[in-house]
Design an enzyme around this catalytic site. Structure first.
Site, mmCIF file in Angstrom:
data_model
loop_
_atom_site.group_PDB
_atom_site.id
_atom_site.type_symbol
_atom_site.label_atom_id
_atom_site.label_comp_id
_atom_site.label_asym_id
_atom_site.label_seq_id
_atom_site.Cartn_x
_atom_site.Cartn_y
_atom_site.Cartn_z
ATOM 1 N N THR A 178 0.812 -1.225 0.000
ATOM 2 C CA THR A 178 0.000 0.000 0.000
ATOM 3 C C THR A 178 0.843 1.272 0.000
ATOM 4 O O THR A 178 1.909 1.318 0.589
ATOM 5 C CB THR A 178 -0.966 0.009 1.207
ATOM 6 N N ARG A 206 -12.539 -8.962 -2.737
ATOM 7 C CA ARG A 206 -12.287 -8.573 -1.335
ATOM 8 C C ARG A 206 -11.929 -7.090 -1.312
ATOM 9 O O ARG A 206 -11.155 -6.605 -2.134
ATOM 10 C CB ARG A 206 -11.145 -9.406 -0.765
ATOM 11 N N GLY A 208 -10.418 -3.984 1.098
ATOM 12 C CA GLY A 208 -9.712 -3.685 2.342
ATOM 13 C C GLY A 208 -10.082 -2.317 2.883
ATOM 14 O O GLY A 208 -11.128 -1.747 2.544
ATOM 15 N N THR A 229 -1.767 1.995 6.456
ATOM 16 C CA THR A 229 -1.304 0.769 5.800
ATOM 17 C C THR A 229 -1.196 -0.346 6.830
ATOM 18 O O THR A 229 -0.749 -0.108 7.949
ATOM 19 C CB THR A 229 0.061 0.963 5.105
ATOM 20 N N GLY A 232 -5.815 -4.769 6.649
ATOM 21 C CA GLY A 232 -6.998 -3.975 6.338
ATOM 22 C C GLY A 232 -8.223 -4.279 7.179
ATOM 23 O O GLY A 232 -8.936 -3.366 7.607
HETATM 24 N N1 ASP Z 1 -4.350 -2.172 4.067
HETATM 25 C C1 ASP Z 1 -4.211 -2.890 2.819
HETATM 26 C C2 ASP Z 1 -5.344 -3.877 2.659
HETATM 27 O O1 ASP Z 1 -5.695 -4.517 3.624
HETATM 28 C C3 ASP Z 1 -2.940 -3.648 2.713
HETATM 29 C C4 ASP Z 1 -1.716 -2.920 3.082
HETATM 30 O O2 ASP Z 1 -1.734 -1.852 3.682
HETATM 31 O O3 ASP Z 1 -0.672 -3.444 2.738
HETATM 32 O O4 ASP Z 1 -5.808 -4.027 1.559
#
Ligand code: ASP
Length: 312
Positions: A178, A206, A208, A229, A232
């Site tokens: 992210t 899905r 997030g 980040t 999620g």
């Molecule tokens: N927060 C993001 C998600 O769950 C993933 C990430 O931050 O790497 O899609």
């Protein structure tokens, strides 16, 4: 930082269990270089008197274009071997927001999110509807090959055919990716943007926290702008980005204290590994995480670019 900087900017390229031993000098140089490039893009906008909204979009686009990060080019593979991307953007001045979820082949999902905000009465558009809107708006598309990255492909091969999902950017068990940016402009307005490929081997459609206003992204001129980040599902349950704003607005906490409470007190009991970046209306920035590292960068009050990966 001085009391009242003219403008402020912070970015992230994901948080996770990044092992210092795996970080070769070349790898570190590449990450820091990509973060600096993204900071420069946003800084140029702010220096020229542009809006925080334009600055966060410019920085996030730069990170999306870089295969090192799990957003745009470099987005992870889902369970079907596809790249399904989520992004959002929010304007602190009037609380307008735009977001897209589960989009394919869009070169810069953050720009599509901005277009949702600017051109539709909606906040979040997903899947085929978002793709059709991208076509209509003549948003730049790329073929599947553009999004292919051998490293991400190998990550997917390890989980393909199983129920395991994996966050990006780690050498160990927990992997995050992210990208995001937060900014304060010279007019005193705040904005935030976040973009992601999500989690490796995630199920089809899905969604997030990144495209959810209040969970992965939030901006309000009254308090702060936030981009998250991490895991999620936990950030959604914690309403993490909005909680930073709420702690400042309702409880009178400083930005640093509000960020600390969310990252270190509220998220860990929900298995919420990760971090967030935030800026307040005085231009103070906070970049905090509860795992071993977060790719991040910010502008010093004198305009110097700073980047960091581990807890320095
Ligand atoms: N927060 C993001 C998600 O769950 C993933 C990430 O931050 O790497 O899609």
């Amino acid at each position: 930082m001085s009391d009242k900087p003219r403008f402020a900017l912070a970015i992230h390229g994901g948080a996770g269990t990044i092992s210092p031993s795996e970080m070769t000098p070349d790898r570190e140089k590449a990450y820091r270089g990509a973060l600096e490039e993204a900071l420069r893009k946003g800084k140029t906008v702010l220096e020229e008197g542009g809006s925080a909204l334009d600055a966060v979009e410019a920085s996030v686009r730069s990170l999306e274009d870089h295969p090192l990060f799990n957003a745009g080019r470099g987005a992870v593979f889902n369970a079907d071997g596809q790249h399904e991307m989520d992004a959002s953007i929010m304007n602190g001045a009037d609380l307008r927001a735009g977001a897209v979820a589960c989009v394919h082949n869009v070169k810069n999902p953050v720009t599509l999110a901005r277009r949702v905000m600017d051109k539709t009465p909606h906040v979040l558009i997903s899947g085929p509807g978002a793709f059709e809107f991208a076509h209509r708006e003549k948003i730049l598309l790329e073929d599947d090959q553009y999004f292919f990255d051998q490293f991400r492909y190998d990550q997917w091969q390890k989980t393909k055919g199983t129920d395991a999902v994996q966050l990006d950017h780690s050498d160990g068990e927990h992997k995050y990716g992210t990208v995001g940016a937060v900014a304060l402009d010279a007019q005193g307005h705040l904005a935030a943007a976040t973009s992601t490929g999500g989690m490796t081997n995630k199920r089809w459609m899905r969604i997030g926290d990144s495209p959810l206003i209040g969970a992965g992204t939030y901006a309000n001129d009254a308090s702060c702008a936030v981009s998250c980040t991490g895991h999620g599902e936990s950030f959604i349950r914690a309403v993490a980005a909005f909680d930073v704003h709420a702690l400042m607005s309702y409880k009178g906490l400083s930005l640093a204290e509000a960020v600390r409470v969310v990252v270190h007190d509220k998220l860990p009991p929900l298995d919420g590994d990760g971090g967030l970046i935030a800026v307040d209306r005085n231009g103070q920035v906070a970049l905090d995480f509860n795992c071993s590292g977060m790719y991040r960068g910010w502008l010093e009050a004198d305009g110097a670019l700073r980047t960091a990966i581990f807890r320095d």
